[in-house]
Scaffold this motif. Structure first.
Motif, PDB file in Angstrom:
ATOM      1  N   UNK A 106      43.017  48.109 101.489  1.00 48.57           N
ATOM      2  CA  UNK A 106      41.731  48.710 101.133  1.00 48.57           C
ATOM      3  C   UNK A 106      41.762  49.252  99.709  1.00 48.57           C
ATOM      4  N   UNK A 107      42.871  49.891  99.323  1.00 48.72           N
ATOM      5  CA  UNK A 107      42.978  50.409  97.957  1.00 48.72           C
ATOM      6  C   UNK A 107      42.951  49.277  96.942  1.00 48.72           C
ATOM      7  N   UNK A 108      43.554  48.148  97.300  1.00 44.11           N
ATOM      8  CA  UNK A 108      43.538  46.997  96.401  1.00 44.11           C
ATOM      9  C   UNK A 108      42.125  46.452  96.223  1.00 44.11           C
ATOM     10  N   UNK A 109      41.381  46.374  97.315  1.00 35.54           N
ATOM     11  CA  UNK A 109      40.004  45.912  97.219  1.00 35.54           C
ATOM     12  C   UNK A 109      39.151  46.895  96.421  1.00 35.54           C
ATOM     13  N   UNK A 110      39.405  48.194  96.568  1.00 32.57           N
ATOM     14  CA  UNK A 110      38.663  49.194  95.805  1.00 32.57           C
ATOM     15  C   UNK A 110      38.947  49.039  94.309  1.00 32.57           C
ATOM     16  N   UNK A 111      40.202  48.785  93.953  1.00 36.64           N
ATOM     17  CA  UNK A 111      40.521  48.611  92.541  1.00 36.64           C
ATOM     18  C   UNK A 111      39.940  47.306  92.003  1.00 36.64           C
ATOM     19  N   UNK A 112      39.912  46.288  92.845  1.00 34.99           N
ATOM     20  CA  UNK A 112      39.260  45.026  92.478  1.00 34.99           C
ATOM     21  C   UNK A 112      37.780  45.272  92.208  1.00 34.99           C
ATOM     22  N   UNK A 113      37.133  46.051  93.079  1.00 36.50           N
ATOM     23  CA  UNK A 113      35.727  46.402  92.865  1.00 36.50           C
ATOM     24  C   UNK A 113      35.555  47.125  91.535  1.00 36.50           C
ATOM     25  N   UNK A 114      36.482  48.039  91.230  1.00 35.64           N
ATOM     26  CA  UNK A 114      36.402  48.771  89.968  1.00 35.64           C
ATOM     27  C   UNK A 114      36.534  47.867  88.754  1.00 35.64           C
TER      28      UNK A 114
END
Length: 325
Positions: free
Chosen positions: A161-169
């Motif tokens: 989830x943190x990886x997807x959040x950083x991808x979104x960023x």
């Protein structure tokens, strides 16, 4: 430092996008002769390639081959010993880098902050206003399936989830150039599919995407061109189909009702249900196999010389390079 509240046009939108009539647009990313040495080890050795606008491009190599160092030099995070980088025809200045979205291999969100606060900060650094950054954060977190976690602390997210959040960023400011370093590591299969869908959407929007990886199947699925490096040196660069065709497999497959027995110059490796596979040796050609079937009066339903997978090309080239060195 540039004021992060200054709004930057979505998708880049700068005058540098426009080229005189008849002139080829500058590549999204152009790397020429990049070299970097640490101590007595040259980790990147004269690497050159171009990423065209609107292209998804693979940057391949084993772990420790110099991929991440090359990406960091392209982003001016590490100074090259020699060589040049241009982003849409310009040096990687602060303004040029605002057109870039970057997902590093080593993820690093502020653990005790709320996801929304972190993403808003990332958007502001890329020139978005606070309100636009919040709108984009909500939009992108929903796109990666994490809309309900916008108010959560980063430390409460799972690794994926943190990886997807950083991808979104990395995509908040709608960058024209997206650099992804091992983007699928740590994601479950469903989220790998989701991230690939978003990569294709970004390409359809007009963004150029380069992703660094050692997973060949991902590159075959997403890319038409790639560069392969090992121990800091370029081994292969160009269209993936041409890489395969230049290293055509010695495996020949024939579909027929029966086979002619021994075929000179080849080994029969398998024959399930009328599918006969041969591996050529010495100077035997595919024509030799076909001729043996026809001379025996056997009707051939299908005949093909298999192309190697990108993984096979990778193994062959890296093994050869290490043997030669």
């Amino acid at each position: 430092m540039t004021d992060p509240s200054t709004e930057f046009p979505p998708g880049g939108g700068s005058a540098s996008n426009h080229q005189p009539d008849g002139e080829r647009p500058s590549p999204a990313l152009q790397v020429r002769g990049l070299t970097k040495t640490y101590g007595d080890r040259r980790v990147v050795n004269d690497v050159s390639f171009e990423l065209e606008r609107g292209e998804v491009f693979g940057f391949l190599g084993p772990n420790g081959s110099g991929k991440t160092t090359t990406m960091r030099m392209a982003l001016d995070l590490i100074k090259a010993d020699s060589g040049t980088v241009s982003i849409f025809g310009s040096a990687p200045s602060r303004r040029a880098l605002r057109r870039v979205g970057y997902l590093p291999e080593e993820r690093g969100l502020f653990q005790r902050a709320r996801v929304l606060d972190v993403l808003r900060y990332m958007g502001r650094l890329k020139g978005l206003s606070a309100s636009t950054a919040e709108e984009r954060a909500s939009e992108m977190m929903s796109r990666v399936g994490l809309g309900e976690h916008l108010g959560a602390k980063v430390q409460g997210l799972s690794r994926g989830m943190a990886q997807l959040a950083q991808f979104a960023g990395a995509l908040l400011h709608r960058p024209d150039l997206i650099i992804l370093d091992e983007p699928f590591g740590g994601l479950d299969p469903l989220n790998v599919v989701l991230m690939k869908e978003i990569v294709r959407e970004e390409q359809a929007r007009g963004a150029a995407v380069i992703f660094s990886t050692h997973i060949m199947s991902d590159v075959e699925e997403l890319c038409e061109r790639a560069v392969l490096i090992s121990d800091g040196r370029m081994l292969v660069y160009g269209p993936i189909l041409e890489m395969k065709q230049a290293r055509a497999s010695r495996t020949i497959t024939v579909v027929a009702d029966r086979h002619p027995g021994d075929v000179p110059g080849v080994d029969q490796v398998q024959s399930p249900d009328g599918h006969y596979s041969y591996r050529s040796r010495d100077d035997a050609s595919a024509d030799t196999v076909l001729r043996a079937f026809l001379d025996a009066g056997i009707s051939v339903q299908r005949f093909e010389v298999a192309l190697p997978t990108l993984n096979e090309v990778f193994i062959e080239e890296v093994s050869r390079a290490r043997h030669d060195s």
